[in-house]
Each structure stands twice: as C-alpha cells, then as structure tokens.
Write a protein that holds these residues in place. Structure first.
Motif, PDB file in Angstrom:
ATOM      1  N   ARG A   5       8.514  -7.269   1.407  1.00 38.76           N
ATOM      2  CA  ARG A   5       8.887  -6.383   2.520  1.00 38.76           C
ATOM      3  C   ARG A   5       9.800  -7.100   3.494  1.00 38.76           C
ATOM      4  NH1 ARG A   5       4.034  -4.997   4.987  1.00 38.76           N
ATOM      5  NH2 ARG A   5       3.872  -3.213   3.617  1.00 38.76           N
ATOM      6  N   CYS A   6      10.863  -6.406   3.902  1.00 33.40           N
ATOM      7  CA  CYS A   6      11.776  -6.926   4.914  1.00 33.40           C
ATOM      8  C   CYS A   6      11.064  -6.927   6.266  1.00 33.40           C
ATOM      9  CB  CYS A   6      13.036  -6.062   4.964  1.00 33.40           C
ATOM     10  SG  CYS A   6      14.206  -6.547   6.250  1.00 33.40           S
ATOM     11  N   LYS A   7      11.082  -8.070   6.941  1.00 27.29           N
ATOM     12  CA  LYS A   7      10.449  -8.192   8.263  1.00 27.29           C
ATOM     13  C   LYS A   7      11.186  -7.403   9.327  1.00 27.29           C
ATOM     14  CE  LYS A   7       9.455 -13.037   7.350  1.00 27.29           C
ATOM     15  NZ  LYS A   7       9.663 -14.392   7.871  1.00 27.29           N
ATOM     16  N   ILE A  12      11.055  -2.220   1.180  1.00 26.90           N
ATOM     17  CA  ILE A  12      10.242  -2.872   0.161  1.00 26.90           C
ATOM     18  C   ILE A  12      11.098  -3.105  -1.075  1.00 26.90           C
ATOM     19  CG2 ILE A  12       8.233  -2.677  -1.353  1.00 26.90           C
ATOM     20  CD1 ILE A  12       7.318  -2.816   1.484  1.00 26.90           C
ATOM     21  N   TYR A  13      11.229  -4.376  -1.469  1.00 32.31           N
ATOM     22  CA  TYR A  13      11.885  -4.677  -2.746  1.00 32.31           C
ATOM     23  C   TYR A  13      10.809  -4.634  -3.812  1.00 32.31           C
ATOM     24  CZ  TYR A  13      14.174  -6.764  -6.663  1.00 32.31           C
ATOM     25  OH  TYR A  13      14.681  -6.957  -7.922  1.00 32.31           O
ATOM     26  N   ASP A  14      10.957  -3.694  -4.744  1.00 33.05           N
ATOM     27  CA  ASP A  14      10.026  -3.536  -5.852  1.00 33.05           C
ATOM     28  C   ASP A  14      10.738  -3.957  -7.128  1.00 33.05           C
ATOM     29  OD1 ASP A  14       8.329  -2.713  -7.879  1.00 33.05           O
ATOM     30  OD2 ASP A  14       7.894  -0.777  -6.964  1.00 33.05           O
ATOM     31  N   PRO A  40      19.316  -4.145   1.323  1.00 33.39           N
ATOM     32  CA  PRO A  40      20.284  -3.052   1.231  1.00 33.39           C
ATOM     33  C   PRO A  40      20.281  -2.135   2.451  1.00 33.39           C
ATOM     34  CG  PRO A  40      18.420  -2.632  -0.202  1.00 33.39           C
ATOM     35  CD  PRO A  40      18.247  -4.011   0.340  1.00 33.39           C
ATOM     36  N   ILE A  41      19.268  -2.234   3.292  1.00 35.77           N
ATOM     37  CA  ILE A  41      19.190  -1.378   4.480  1.00 35.77           C
ATOM     38  C   ILE A  41      19.785  -2.062   5.708  1.00 35.77           C
ATOM     39  CG2 ILE A  41      17.639  -0.087   6.013  1.00 35.77           C
ATOM     40  CD1 ILE A  41      17.774   0.962   3.081  1.00 35.77           C
ATOM     41  N   CYS A  42      19.328  -3.284   6.004  1.00 31.59           N
ATOM     42  CA  CYS A  42      19.759  -3.927   7.253  1.00 31.59           C
ATOM     43  C   CYS A  42      20.597  -5.188   7.064  1.00 31.59           C
ATOM     44  CB  CYS A  42      18.552  -4.207   8.144  1.00 31.59           C
ATOM     45  SG  CYS A  42      17.454  -5.485   7.512  1.00 31.59           S
ATOM     46  N   GLY A  43      20.704  -5.700   5.834  1.00 30.39           N
ATOM     47  CA  GLY A  43      21.605  -6.810   5.557  1.00 30.39           C
ATOM     48  C   GLY A  43      21.070  -8.215   5.775  1.00 30.39           C
ATOM     49  N   VAL A  44      19.768  -8.370   6.064  1.00 31.50           N
ATOM     50  CA  VAL A  44      19.235  -9.722   6.263  1.00 31.50           C
ATOM     51  C   VAL A  44      19.060 -10.432   4.925  1.00 31.50           C
ATOM     52  CG1 VAL A  44      18.091  -9.145   8.440  1.00 31.50           C
ATOM     53  CG2 VAL A  44      16.823  -8.962   6.294  1.00 31.50           C
ATOM     54  N   THR A  45      18.872 -11.746   4.975  1.00 35.27           N
ATOM     55  CA  THR A  45      18.732 -12.547   3.761  1.00 35.27           C
ATOM     56  C   THR A  45      17.306 -12.507   3.216  1.00 35.27           C
ATOM     57  OG1 THR A  45      18.141 -14.576   4.932  1.00 35.27           O
ATOM     58  CG2 THR A  45      20.509 -14.131   4.613  1.00 35.27           C
ATOM     59  N   PHE A  49      12.051 -11.849   4.230  1.00 32.65           N
ATOM     60  CA  PHE A  49      11.119 -11.021   3.463  1.00 32.65           C
ATOM     61  C   PHE A  49       9.795 -11.734   3.303  1.00 32.65           C
ATOM     62  CE2 PHE A  49      14.885  -8.750   2.494  1.00 32.65           C
ATOM     63  CZ  PHE A  49      14.539  -7.530   1.945  1.00 32.65           C
ATOM     64  N   ASP A  50       8.705 -10.955   3.305  1.00 34.32           N
ATOM     65  CA  ASP A  50       7.369 -11.463   3.058  1.00 34.32           C
ATOM     66  C   ASP A  50       6.817 -10.779   1.818  1.00 34.32           C
ATOM     67  OD1 ASP A  50       7.053 -13.203   5.257  1.00 34.32           O
ATOM     68  OD2 ASP A  50       6.499 -11.539   6.560  1.00 34.32           O
ATOM     69  N   GLU A  51       6.015 -11.511   1.052  1.00 37.05           N
ATOM     70  CA  GLU A  51       5.349 -10.940  -0.104  1.00 37.05           C
ATOM     71  C   GLU A  51       4.269  -9.960   0.358  1.00 37.05           C
ATOM     72  OE1 GLU A  51       2.454 -12.957  -3.177  1.00 37.05           O
ATOM     73  OE2 GLU A  51       4.513 -13.707  -3.423  1.00 37.05           O
TER      74      GLU A  51
END
Length: 52
Positions: A5-7, A12-14, A40-45, A49-51
């Motif tokens: 999940r993007c913080k 959510i990257y599935d 793909p939504i906000c452009g962060v690296t 992301f957290d598991e």
C-alpha cells in the motif's frame, strides 16, 4: 505474493493484477518491480509503500 500500500494515496499494488498503466504484467512481485517504478496514482517511489 504480498500486496503493498502506498503511504501517500492508499493505492494497493496487487501482484496478481500487476500495473497495466506502467506495462507491469500480472504475476510481477513488488520486489521485482524496476527501481524507477512509481505509484500510478501519486508518483511516489517504492520506498513509500508498506506491505499489507
């Protein structure tokens, strides 16, 4: 394979779905995404992301 999940925006990257916006095929694990991959939504690296 685990989801991440993007913080920042909550995307959510599935790995089962991949990320068709960036050309990432289904079945691609988060750890196998290229270093230049961005949310793909906000452009962060990937570091933002957290598991889940």
């Amino acid at each position: 394979m685990k989801k991440h999940r993007c913080k920042v925006c909550g995307y959510i990257y599935d790995p089962e779905n991949g990320d068709m916006l960036s050309g990432t095929e289904p079945g691609t694990g988060f750890d196998n995404l290229p270093p230049e991959w961005r949310c793909p939504i906000c452009g962060v690296t990937k570091d933002d992301f957290d598991e889940v």
